[in-house]
Design a protein around this motif. Structure first.
Motif, short mmCIF file in Angstrom:
data_model
loop_
_atom_site.label_atom_id
_atom_site.label_comp_id
_atom_site.label_asym_id
_atom_site.label_seq_id
_atom_site.Cartn_x
_atom_site.Cartn_y
_atom_site.Cartn_z
N THR A 322 -51.30 -23.91 87.56
CA THR A 322 -52.66 -24.37 87.79
C THR A 322 -53.62 -23.21 87.54
O THR A 322 -53.39 -22.10 88.01
CB THR A 322 -52.83 -24.88 89.24
N PHE A 323 -54.68 -23.48 86.80
CA PHE A 323 -55.70 -22.47 86.54
C PHE A 323 -56.94 -22.78 87.39
O PHE A 323 -57.39 -23.93 87.47
CB PHE A 323 -56.09 -22.45 85.06
N GLU A 337 -55.00 -28.32 85.40
CA GLU A 337 -53.73 -28.64 86.06
C GLU A 337 -52.68 -28.94 85.01
O GLU A 337 -52.92 -29.76 84.11
CB GLU A 337 -53.94 -29.86 86.97
N GLN A 338 -51.54 -28.26 85.08
CA GLN A 338 -50.47 -28.44 84.10
C GLN A 338 -51.01 -28.35 82.66
O GLN A 338 -50.88 -29.28 81.87
CB GLN A 338 -49.76 -29.78 84.31
N PRO A 339 -51.61 -27.23 82.28
CA PRO A 339 -52.24 -27.09 80.95
C PRO A 339 -51.20 -27.05 79.84
O PRO A 339 -50.05 -26.67 80.05
CB PRO A 339 -52.98 -25.76 81.05
N ASN A 380 -49.01 -20.59 90.55
CA ASN A 380 -47.90 -21.51 90.30
C ASN A 380 -47.70 -22.41 91.52
O ASN A 380 -46.66 -22.40 92.17
CB ASN A 380 -46.63 -20.74 89.98
N ILE A 381 -48.75 -23.18 91.81
CA ILE A 381 -48.73 -24.12 92.94
C ILE A 381 -49.32 -25.45 92.46
O ILE A 381 -50.04 -25.48 91.46
CB ILE A 381 -49.54 -23.59 94.14
N PRO A 382 -49.01 -26.55 93.14
CA PRO A 382 -49.60 -27.83 92.73
C PRO A 382 -51.10 -27.84 92.95
O PRO A 382 -51.60 -27.27 93.92
CB PRO A 382 -48.88 -28.86 93.60
N GLY A 397 -42.08 -35.49 88.54
CA GLY A 397 -40.93 -36.14 87.95
C GLY A 397 -41.27 -37.51 87.39
O GLY A 397 -40.80 -37.90 86.33
N GLU A 398 -42.14 -38.25 88.11
CA GLU A 398 -42.54 -39.57 87.64
C GLU A 398 -43.35 -39.48 86.36
O GLU A 398 -43.24 -40.31 85.47
CB GLU A 398 -43.37 -40.25 88.73
N LEU A 399 -44.16 -38.42 86.24
CA LEU A 399 -45.00 -38.25 85.05
C LEU A 399 -44.19 -37.89 83.82
O LEU A 399 -44.54 -38.27 82.70
CB LEU A 399 -46.06 -37.17 85.31
#
Length: 401
Positions: A322-323, A337-339, A380-382, A397-399
């Motif tokens: 995450t940035f 998020e998740q770039p 490195n966190i949600p 995981g679903e994504l």
């Protein structure tokens, strides 16, 4: 909207189909031409040129007491309709509403329209380098011979449709001429067309203006490396005859920026530790979720409580990146998020798109492109702070399934 969605034409509500998008295409083509050769429409090299959308005409380029109006047609015209439009635009120039008018045709046109465009091009080639008297004589000859279907005050131009290969190829050539960049893949050209068209479309919807030099800066931002820019901005030195001299004002500015960024990073880490502490303790006692890459429990960095966040101690993989952008008030603003770190153009485009609409909820400050150089930090966190890390892993995981 994810970065991939931002690049998807279908996510922008029929990007290719409508008339206004073809109008934006003509605006983009002419803007890039003017960045390289402003004299083509009578502007000086030193002039700041502005593009106005949907004000008096479809488009209007202005600067240094010169004004060029553009009427865009993306449907075929009859000869009668052409004569009527030429007369209308010529009247506007005669009334001093503009110094020149451009009648732009998008896509395939009638044979007689093509002949009119070639005739106009022939006239403008003939008067190049001629004296005022000679030019006036040539003008009179054309007006007499092609009465009603020619006007020296109206430039006729033809452009390919926005979704065509010819348009992409033409924009690629114009970008190479206008800006000192050589690394243009087909993917990067597509990204830039979407991004720049979106900038022009935004001005059109607001009936606003775009400074052409700002468009050039946007392209350079899009194809440059933000990490490299940040490193260069972080050097507080000036080069002169004595060598590299310390710029104390810049060094102080960098120190403040770094301090503000570190403060925001610490604050974000503290908030994450508070909500994750008991879950991390449960991971230690009852077992942690496993790494999707190698199957080892995610126990690195004290089960994620350390500075490096959630990670696998065995293979080093991290499920989250995450940035954030550090606001001067100390608040950390979610940037990406998740770039897409494996796609240079998509990553840069996502950064620019995110910062364009980013505003601090605490102090109300709007982020700027310059903030990307020294105010960005990675954790490195949600990104979602309303759910547990275990739930975020499940959502991830679903994504990806």
């Amino acid at each position: 909207m994810s970065p991939r969605d931002y690049l998807d034409p279908h996510s922008r509500g029929g990007f290719i189909a409508s008339k206004v998008d073809q109008q934006d295409a003509a605006a983009l083509w002419l803007a890039l031409e003017l960045l390289h050769s402003p004299e083509h429409l009578g502007f000086n090299q030193e002039t700041d040129i502005y593009l106005a959308c949907e004000q008096n005409e479809d488009l209007c380029f202005s600067g240094d007491q010169r004004r060029v109006m553009v009427s865009v047609k993306n449907t075929n015209m009859t000869i009668g309709e052409l004569a009527t439009e030429l007369k209308r635009l010529a009247k506007l120039v005669a009334a001093k509403d503009g110094d020149l008018a451009v009648l732009a045709f998008i896509g395939a046109v009638d044979r007689k329209i093509i002949e009119a465009i070639k005739r106009d091009e022939e006239y403008r080639n003939l008067i190049q380098g001629k004296s005022l008297v000679e030019s006036s004589h040539i003008k009179n000859e054309f007006e007499e011979k092609y009465e009603g279907l020619f006007s020296s005050d109206v430039l006729l131009r033809s452009f390919p449709e926005l979704d065509s290969d010819a348009f992409s190829a033409g924009i690629s050539q114009l970008l190479r001429r206008a800006l000192p960049i050589n690394d243009y893949s087909d993917k990067r050209i597509k990204d830039q067309i979407l991004f720049l068209s979106a900038r022009i479309a935004c001005a059109r919807r607001k009936r606003g203006t775009v400074k052409l030099s700002d468009l050039a800066k946007d392209v350079l931002l899009l194809v440059s490396n933000p990490v490299t820019r940040g490193i260069l901005k972080g050097f507080p030195y000036k080069l002169d005859s004595r060598g590299y001299v310390l710029d104390r004002a810049r060094a102080n500015e960098i120190s403040i920026l770094v301090g503000e960024t570190q403060q925001a990073q610490r604050s974000t880490l503290i908030k994450f530790r508070k909500r994750h502490f008991w879950h991390a303790l449960g991971w230690l006692i009852f077992g942690a979720p496993v790494c999707k890459n190698c199957g080892h429990p995610l126990l690195a960095n004290l089960c994620g409580l350390g500075k490096l966040g959630i990670a696998c101690p065995d293979c080093g993989a991290t499920p989250f990146i995450t940035f954030y952008l550090a606001c001067p008030c100390g608040e950390a603003l979610l940037l990406l998020e998740q770039p897409p770190l494996d796609d240079f153009s998509a990553f840069n485009l996502a950064l620019l798109a995110s910062v364009a609409n980013l505003k601090c909820g605490k102090c109300g400050r709007s982020a700027s492109y310059e903030d990307l150089d020294l105010r960005v930090f990675q954790m490195n966190i949600p990104a979602d702070d309303t759910v547990t890390v275990t739930k975020a892993l499940s959502n991830l995981g679903e994504l990806t399934d």
